[in-house]
Design an enzyme around this catalytic site. Structure first.
Site, PDB file in Angstrom:
ATOM      1  N   LYS A 297       8.844  -0.816   2.663  1.00 53.61           N
ATOM      2  CA  LYS A 297       8.109   0.064   3.583  1.00 53.61           C
ATOM      3  C   LYS A 297       8.941   0.507   4.777  1.00 53.61           C
ATOM      4  O   LYS A 297       8.974   1.696   5.119  1.00 53.61           O
ATOM      5  CB  LYS A 297       6.836  -0.643   4.066  1.00 53.61           C
ATOM      6  CG  LYS A 297       6.085   0.143   5.113  1.00 53.61           C
ATOM      7  CD  LYS A 297       4.698  -0.376   5.340  1.00 53.61           C
ATOM      8  CE  LYS A 297       4.664  -1.629   6.152  1.00 53.61           C
ATOM      9  NZ  LYS A 297       3.281  -2.036   6.462  1.00 53.61           N
TER      10      LYS A 297
ATOM     11  N   GLY B 222       2.487 -15.495   8.191  1.00 52.55           N
ATOM     12  CA  GLY B 222       1.876 -14.954   9.406  1.00 52.55           C
ATOM     13  C   GLY B 222       2.900 -14.558  10.460  1.00 52.55           C
ATOM     14  O   GLY B 222       4.076 -14.921  10.374  1.00 52.55           O
TER      15      GLY B 222
ATOM     16  N   ARG C  81       0.804  -1.226   0.000  1.00 53.02           N
ATOM     17  CA  ARG C  81       0.000   0.000   0.000  1.00 53.02           C
ATOM     18  C   ARG C  81       0.839   1.280   0.000  1.00 53.02           C
ATOM     19  O   ARG C  81       0.313   2.371  -0.194  1.00 53.02           O
ATOM     20  CB  ARG C  81      -0.957  -0.010   1.205  1.00 53.02           C
ATOM     21  CG  ARG C  81      -2.183  -0.863   0.953  1.00 53.02           C
ATOM     22  CD  ARG C  81      -3.072  -0.919   2.165  1.00 53.02           C
ATOM     23  NE  ARG C  81      -2.551  -1.841   3.152  1.00 53.02           N
ATOM     24  CZ  ARG C  81      -2.975  -1.910   4.424  1.00 53.02           C
ATOM     25  NH1 ARG C  81      -3.906  -1.068   4.855  1.00 53.02           N
ATOM     26  NH2 ARG C  81      -2.468  -2.789   5.256  1.00 53.02           N
TER      27      ARG C  81
HETATM   28  C1  UD1 Z   1      -1.429  -7.487  13.395  1.00 54.91           C
HETATM   29  C2  UD1 Z   1      -2.070  -8.333  14.479  1.00 54.91           C
HETATM   30  C3  UD1 Z   1      -3.362  -7.665  14.957  1.00 54.91           C
HETATM   31  C4  UD1 Z   1      -3.075  -6.266  15.407  1.00 54.91           C
HETATM   32  C5  UD1 Z   1      -2.371  -5.472  14.302  1.00 54.91           C
HETATM   33  C6  UD1 Z   1      -1.934  -4.141  14.815  1.00 54.91           C
HETATM   34  C7  UD1 Z   1      -1.491 -10.609  13.877  1.00 54.91           C
HETATM   35  C8  UD1 Z   1      -1.956 -11.877  13.273  1.00 54.91           C
HETATM   36  N1  UD1 Z   1      -2.360  -9.631  13.936  1.00 54.91           N
HETATM   37  O1  UD1 Z   1      -2.342  -7.515  12.310  1.00 54.91           O
HETATM   38  O2  UD1 Z   1      -3.908  -8.412  16.033  1.00 54.91           O
HETATM   39  O3  UD1 Z   1      -4.268  -5.608  15.782  1.00 54.91           O
HETATM   40  O4  UD1 Z   1      -1.197  -6.171  13.865  1.00 54.91           O
HETATM   41  O5  UD1 Z   1      -1.430  -3.356  13.760  1.00 54.91           O
HETATM   42  O6  UD1 Z   1      -0.353 -10.539  14.349  1.00 54.91           O
HETATM   43  N2  UD1 Z   1       4.958  -9.833   9.195  1.00 54.91           N
HETATM   44  C9  UD1 Z   1       6.013 -10.638   8.837  1.00 54.91           C
HETATM   45  N3  UD1 Z   1       5.777 -11.859   8.290  1.00 54.91           N
HETATM   46  C10 UD1 Z   1       4.518 -12.342   8.114  1.00 54.91           C
HETATM   47  C11 UD1 Z   1       3.441 -11.525   8.500  1.00 54.91           C
HETATM   48  C12 UD1 Z   1       3.679 -10.297   9.037  1.00 54.91           C
HETATM   49  O7  UD1 Z   1       7.170 -10.230   8.994  1.00 54.91           O
HETATM   50  O8  UD1 Z   1       4.401 -13.472   7.626  1.00 54.91           O
HETATM   51  C13 UD1 Z   1       5.215  -8.516   9.805  1.00 54.91           C
HETATM   52  C14 UD1 Z   1       4.758  -7.367   8.923  1.00 54.91           C
HETATM   53  O9  UD1 Z   1       5.823  -6.893   8.146  1.00 54.91           O
HETATM   54  C15 UD1 Z   1       4.336  -6.342   9.947  1.00 54.91           C
HETATM   55  C16 UD1 Z   1       3.879  -7.149  11.126  1.00 54.91           C
HETATM   56  O10 UD1 Z   1       4.450  -8.431  10.982  1.00 54.91           O
HETATM   57  O11 UD1 Z   1       5.454  -5.543  10.366  1.00 54.91           O
HETATM   58  C17 UD1 Z   1       2.358  -7.241  11.229  1.00 54.91           C
HETATM   59  O12 UD1 Z   1       1.836  -7.916  10.132  1.00 54.91           O
HETATM   60  P1  UD1 Z   1       0.490  -7.476   9.454  1.00 54.91           P
HETATM   61  O13 UD1 Z   1       0.187  -8.419   8.372  1.00 54.91           O
HETATM   62  O14 UD1 Z   1       0.533  -6.032   9.126  1.00 54.91           O
HETATM   63  O15 UD1 Z   1      -0.528  -7.747  10.641  1.00 54.91           O
HETATM   64  P2  UD1 Z   1      -1.943  -7.089  10.808  1.00 54.91           P
HETATM   65  O16 UD1 Z   1      -2.909  -7.776   9.915  1.00 54.91           O
HETATM   66  O17 UD1 Z   1      -1.840  -5.637  10.706  1.00 54.91           O
END
Ligand code: UD1
Ligand code: CA
Length: 452
Positions: free
Chosen positions: A23, A81, A16
């Site tokens: 990012k 995840g 985004r």
């Molecule tokens: C996450 C939380 C949610 C919370 C929100 C707050 C989870 C499942 N959910 O959701 O409860 O309210 O943050 O903003 O944790 N990332 C990785 N590898 C992955 C997935 C994610 O490194 O496989 C990192 C992303 O770069 C990011 C962070 O983890 O920095 C959060 O991931 P994102 O997918 O943005 O989680 P949300 O859906 O926002």
């Protein structure tokens, strides 16, 4: 002393942002979001730092190592995840830690104190400490589910929540602290039977409770846990951090006449009784001593100002501009890689680059140090108490001795001895009555043409 491992998740794609740059390398107050997070967690006493990046993200890895030389980088091959991402750093657990902090690199404003609060909950006996907040609009966030006593029982992702659960206003900020001895076991038991088919880190809450561990909550102001997913949120993070920096500057004794118009870098250092007029921008690496005055519309980066120096309005100090005590730099003056001596004055419309200016020297309006020939840069040295008249070009390398005087309009190509006068310009020629004779001749010529 409890040993602490911090794991920074930075494997997100950040689509985004619509950017060719990852990012977490986008900047807030002059520094990448990733570096902000690494710095805050180091200040919170983390002994080891692990950064989880996506495949092929050498640029993110390089920034992590630049921010913290002892950070270890792990690659999450597939983005399955947040729990899966933490497990990508499994090897970092080998030494054994009391506290494991998990943070997001796109949540750059969490203060060290907040990380310490989360760790304190573990020290008090909690198995997991979750950072929560109450957003204005909880859409999209995981909801914090509690029992009748208010204890945290589970975190439900928005996409998995029932209508009843969606009414909960308290949300998961995403960051948490976990009992270091149990983290790997708990995470290995997280499944992906959910709406997104992802391994959710927040699921450790239910797993830890099933093991008899308690889950504590720390609530942060919404502005502190702001997550950046797009450029609008990037600007919101910038605004939030700017307000924090302005407040800190004023609390340290600087006067900001119109704080909302002054922009700081994350590392700006202002002394006491500094006066900053409206519309001043600080880039990285600026240190300002006590009693300095920065007049309106000035721009500074990589500059050092000693006590009682004065700059602006409309001054531009570039990297390596170092002003000694009571030095004065006036309007439309640009200074780069130059030492301006104690009490020296460079007041109007001047460029000083790659130069040393001695104490009490006076540099007239429009003086230019010609420091570049298109290939290399050269230095100009101006001695103590020297006086350089207006509109001089000092063609470097060149040296003006102590107490020397350079006549205005000179193009100086050779060194000037101390206490000498140098004038390097065309001689003035004067012809008495010439102008009047010229006018008479031209008037006659014009009237003869008109009668044709
Ligand atoms: C996450 C939380 C949610 C919370 C929100 C707050 C989870 C499942 N959910 O959701 O409860 O309210 O943050 O903003 O944790 N990332 C990785 N590898 C992955 C997935 C994610 O490194 O496989 C990192 C992303 O770069 C990011 C962070 O983890 O920095 C959060 O991931 P994102 O997918 O943005 O989680 P949300 O859906 O926002
Ligand atoms: Ca997110």
């Amino acid at each position: 002393m409890r040993k602490c491992l911090a794991i920074v998740l930075a494997a997100g794609e950040g689509k985004r942002m619509r950017s060719s740059r990852p990012k977490v390398l986008h900047q807030v107050a002059g520094r990448s979001m990733l570096a902000h997070v690494l710095d805050a967690v180091a200040q919170a006493g983390a002994d080891e730092l692990a950064v989880v990046v996506g495949p092929g993200r050498e640029d993110v890895a390089a920034e992590a190592l630049k921010a913290s030389a002892h950070a270890k980088v792990f690659v999450q091959a597939e983005r399955l995840g947040t729990a899966h991402a933490v497990l990508a750093a499994r090897e970092a657990f080998a030494k054994g830690f009391d506290d494991v902090l998990v943070l997001f690199a796109d949540t750059p404003l969490v203060r060290p104190e907040t990380f310490r609060d989360l760790r304190a909950k573990l020290a008090e006996g909690a198995g997991v400490a979750v950072l929560g907040f109450e957003p204005e609009n909880p859409f999209g966030y995981g909801r914090l589910l509690t029992d009748a006593t208010g204890a945290l029982t589970a975190i439900r992702e928005h996409k998995d929540a029932s209508a009843e659960e969606l009414k909960v206003r308290s949300c998961n900020a995403g960051l948490m602290a976990l009992d270091g001895g149990k983290t790997l076991d708990w995470l290995s038991r997280v499944g992906n039977d959910n709406a997104q088919k992802e391994f959710y880190l927040p699921d450790v809450v239910e797993i830890a409770r099933a093991d008899g561990a308690s889950c504590a909550l720390v609530i942060a102001p919404a502005g502190e846990v702001l997550g950046v997913n797009d450029r609008v949120q990037l600007a919101q993070a910038e605004a939030e951090l700017q307000n924090r920096l302005r407040r800190a500057a004023m609390e340290n004794g600087a006067t900001l006449v119109a704080p909302e118009t002054v922009f700081f870098s994350y590392d700006t250092k202002l002394g006491a009784d500094v006066l900053v007029e409206p519309h001043v921008v600080f880039g990285p690496g600026v240190t300002v001593a006590d009693h300095v005055v920065i007049h309106a519309f000035s721009h500074l980066e990589g500059a050092t100002l000693a006590e009682q120096a004065t700059i602006g309005p409309y001054a531009r100090l570039r990297p390596g501009a170092n002003l000694a005590r009571e030095a004065k730099v006036g309007n439309f003056v640009e200074i780069k890689k130059a030492e301006i001596g104690e009490g020296a004055k460079v007041n109007h419309l001047t460029y000083i680059g790659d130069a040393t200016i001695g104490p009490r020297a006076n540099i007239g309006a429009g003086v230019i140090t010609c420091n570049y020939d298109g290939f290399l840069k050269y230095r100009t040295e101006i001695g103590a108490d020297a006086f350089v008249g207006s509109n001089c070009s000092l063609v470097a390398p060149v040296r003006i001795g102590d107490g020397a005087l350079v006549g205005s309009g000179s193009v100086v190509t050779r060194d000037v001895a101390g206490d000498a006068l140098a004038v390097a310009r065309g001689q003035q020629v004067e012809k008495p009555g010439w102008a009047a004779a010229f006018r008479a001749k031209m008037r006659a010529l014009k009237s003869s043409k008109a009668s044709d």
